[in-house]
Design an enzyme around this catalytic site. Structure first.
Site, short mmCIF file in Angstrom:
data_model
loop_
_atom_site.label_atom_id
_atom_site.label_comp_id
_atom_site.label_asym_id
_atom_site.label_seq_id
_atom_site.Cartn_x
_atom_site.Cartn_y
_atom_site.Cartn_z
N GLY A 121 0.81 -1.21 0.00
CA GLY A 121 0.00 0.00 0.00
C GLY A 121 0.84 1.27 0.00
O GLY A 121 0.50 2.26 -0.65
N THR A 122 1.95 1.24 0.72
CA THR A 122 2.80 2.44 0.82
C THR A 122 3.31 2.83 -0.56
O THR A 122 3.22 3.99 -0.97
CB THR A 122 3.97 2.18 1.78
OG1 THR A 122 3.42 1.87 3.07
CG2 THR A 122 4.89 3.38 1.90
N CYS B 39 2.00 2.01 12.45
CA CYS B 39 3.24 2.67 12.08
C CYS B 39 3.67 3.72 13.09
O CYS B 39 4.82 4.11 13.14
CB CYS B 39 3.09 3.32 10.71
SG CYS B 39 2.48 2.18 9.48
N ASN C 190 -7.85 4.08 8.77
CA ASN C 190 -7.23 2.93 9.44
C ASN C 190 -7.32 3.00 10.96
O ASN C 190 -7.16 1.99 11.63
CB ASN C 190 -5.77 2.79 9.01
CG ASN C 190 -5.01 4.08 9.07
OD1 ASN C 190 -5.39 5.07 8.44
ND2 ASN C 190 -3.94 4.10 9.84
N GLN D 240 -7.58 -0.17 3.68
CA GLN D 240 -8.36 -0.78 4.77
C GLN D 240 -9.71 -1.28 4.30
O GLN D 240 -10.39 -2.00 5.03
CB GLN D 240 -8.56 0.24 5.91
CG GLN D 240 -7.30 0.59 6.67
CD GLN D 240 -6.79 -0.54 7.56
OE1 GLN D 240 -7.53 -1.42 7.97
NE2 GLN D 240 -5.51 -0.50 7.88
N THR E 27 11.69 -7.52 -10.89
CA THR E 27 11.19 -8.89 -11.05
C THR E 27 9.97 -9.09 -10.17
O THR E 27 9.99 -8.74 -8.98
CB THR E 27 12.30 -9.90 -10.67
OG1 THR E 27 13.41 -9.64 -11.52
CG2 THR E 27 11.84 -11.34 -10.82
N1 PLP Z 1 -2.77 3.06 3.83
C1 PLP Z 1 -3.50 2.66 4.88
C2 PLP Z 1 -4.83 3.28 5.11
C3 PLP Z 1 -3.00 1.69 5.74
O1 PLP Z 1 -3.73 1.31 6.79
C4 PLP Z 1 -1.73 1.13 5.49
C5 PLP Z 1 -1.13 0.14 6.42
O2 PLP Z 1 -1.30 0.20 7.61
C6 PLP Z 1 -1.02 1.57 4.36
C7 PLP Z 1 -1.56 2.53 3.55
C8 PLP Z 1 0.33 1.00 4.03
O3 PLP Z 1 0.19 -0.29 3.45
P1 PLP Z 1 1.43 -1.31 3.48
O4 PLP Z 1 1.57 -1.80 4.88
O5 PLP Z 1 1.03 -2.40 2.53
O6 PLP Z 1 2.61 -0.57 2.99
#
Ligand code: PLP
Length: 378
Positions: free
Chosen positions: A69-70, A321, A148, A176, A234
């Site tokens: 997600g990041t 985080c 989240n 989420q 890859t």
């Molecule tokens: N966006 C939201 C709303 C999230 O809750 C999270 C993870 O906690 C992320 C982005 C980041 O995703 P990832 O852990 O796959 O990098």
């Protein structure tokens, strides 16, 4: 352990592990090869892409696989800006995940104008404020689909219409939401949508950015020609196969899982709300089924989490985080800007379909004891 921290991550489903195993062992060929084994890897990736696309009502060609997600969030913002033909204004919210907020901070330092929309006491963005702030200078609007921390579902489809009326792109961080509530790329009317496998029973380190066909975006990770030359590297075949299978199962079981999880969550909430000094945060109606978020008077968040941990309960105060930092989260601050934070503990309990009614019983007993004891000691 009683896992009440599903928003941080979910357990890998056994069926998903089984689907992944061959690609961690004998089927290790690089999908870019031209020989038979490589073609098999390519087919497995294609199958997973189709199942991810189907789950969000998109075309396989609209799915770009990422490391999670990041990366998808970073890419949506930076990639749109690099492809921009002049507009340099982003509108987002004060309650986004740091994957969006930190990218915005970096872009601001490079001279990009970023506007942060407020939220109300339920954590909802006000469409009228969005309407005022989104204009014809706006390149991109980024509003998360579900928060989240407090689980509030945002009016993304409405805001997408405002964005498009001004010729701006619309991105939503649906990390989420995907796998938990129905999500459709075209139904929402968004151009870009981020998701992450480990939030719905898949492996960590894999996700996707859905890019509506016709949207101009530049690559963030440069190198080989993978992902139609937009995301080099890859392919993480086992992860991608796991994500496809996890999402297929999550969507298939969504209705039942969400009914079950919501019932557990409502029971937990009702019991905790009967304790003195406990209030629930977030929307009552527009909310993720597994999310419960409380503020508790005369408590300290870190102490409360430590006591729950000693009782074998995994919970969180805010997003994973930022845990370990005792300061109140940016989300709660945006929701309650006037609230004095001292003497208040924030507690996020996020449930999944693997939780049981017995776990709710024991957690309530533990919380009852902890809150009762601290009341006596005050
Ligand atoms: N966006 C939201 C709303 C999230 O809750 C999270 C993870 O906690 C992320 C982005 C980041 O995703 P990832 O852990 O796959 O990098």
């Amino acid at each position: 352990m009683i896992n009440f921290d599903h928003a941080a991550t979910t357990p890998l489903r056994k069926e998903v592990l089984e689907a992944m195993l061959p690609y961690l062992t004998e089927q290790y060929a690089n999908a870019s090869g031209t020989y038979a084994a490589a073609r098999q890897t390519r087919s497995a990736i294609d199958r997973a892409r189709r199942s991810i696309a189907e789950a969000i009502g998109a075309e396989p060609g609209e799915i770009y696989l990422t490391s999670g997600g990041t990366e998808a969030d970073n890419w949506a913002l930076v990639g749109a800006l690099r492809a921009s033909n002049g507009r340099r204004r982003i509108v987002t919210t004060k309650i986004e995940h740091h994957a969006i907020l930190s990218t915005c901070a970096m872009l601001e330092a490079q001279g990009v104008e970023v506007v942060y929309l407020n939220v109300d006491r339920e954590g909802r963005v006000d469409c009228c404020e969005a309407e005022r702030e989104i204009n014809t200078d706006t390149l991109l609007v980024s509003v998360m689909l579900a928060n989240n921390e407090v689980g509030t579902i945002e009016p993304v489809a409405e805001i997408a219409q405002i964005a498009h009326a001004n010729g701006a792109l619309m991105h939503t961080d649906a990390v989420q939401a995907v796998g938990h509530i129905p999500v459709g790329l075209h139904a929402l009317g968004v151009d870009l949508l981020s998701m992450s496998a480990h939030k719905f029973g898949g492996p960590k380190g894999v996700g996707a950015l859905a890019v509506r066909s016709g949207v101009r975006l530049q690559g963030l990770i440069l190198g080989g020609s993978q992902e139609r030359s937009l995301r080099a590297g890859t392919e993480n075949t086992p992860g991608i196969v796991g994500m496809g299978e996890a999402l297929r199962m999550a969507v298939k079981e969504m209705e039942e899982a969400s009914r079950y999880t919501r019932a557990l969550r409502d029971n937990l909430a009702e019991r905790l709300l009967s304790l003195p000094g406990v209030r629930m945060n977030g929307s009552r109606t527009e909310r993720l089924p597994g999310n419960a978020h409380f503020t508790i008077e005369n408590q300290d968040s870190s102490l409360l989490l430590a006591r729950l941990d000693m009782a074998g309960i995994a919970a969180s105060a805010g997003s994973a985080c930022t845990s370990g930092i005792t300061e109140r989260s940016h989300v709660l601050r945006a929701m309650f800007p006037d609230e004095t934070e001292s003497g208040l503990a924030d507690l996020r309990l996020t449930l999944g379909a693997d939780n049981t009614p017995e776990e709710i019983e024991s957690a309530c007993a533990v919380l009852n004891r902890i809150l009762g004891e601290s009341k006596e000691s005050i």
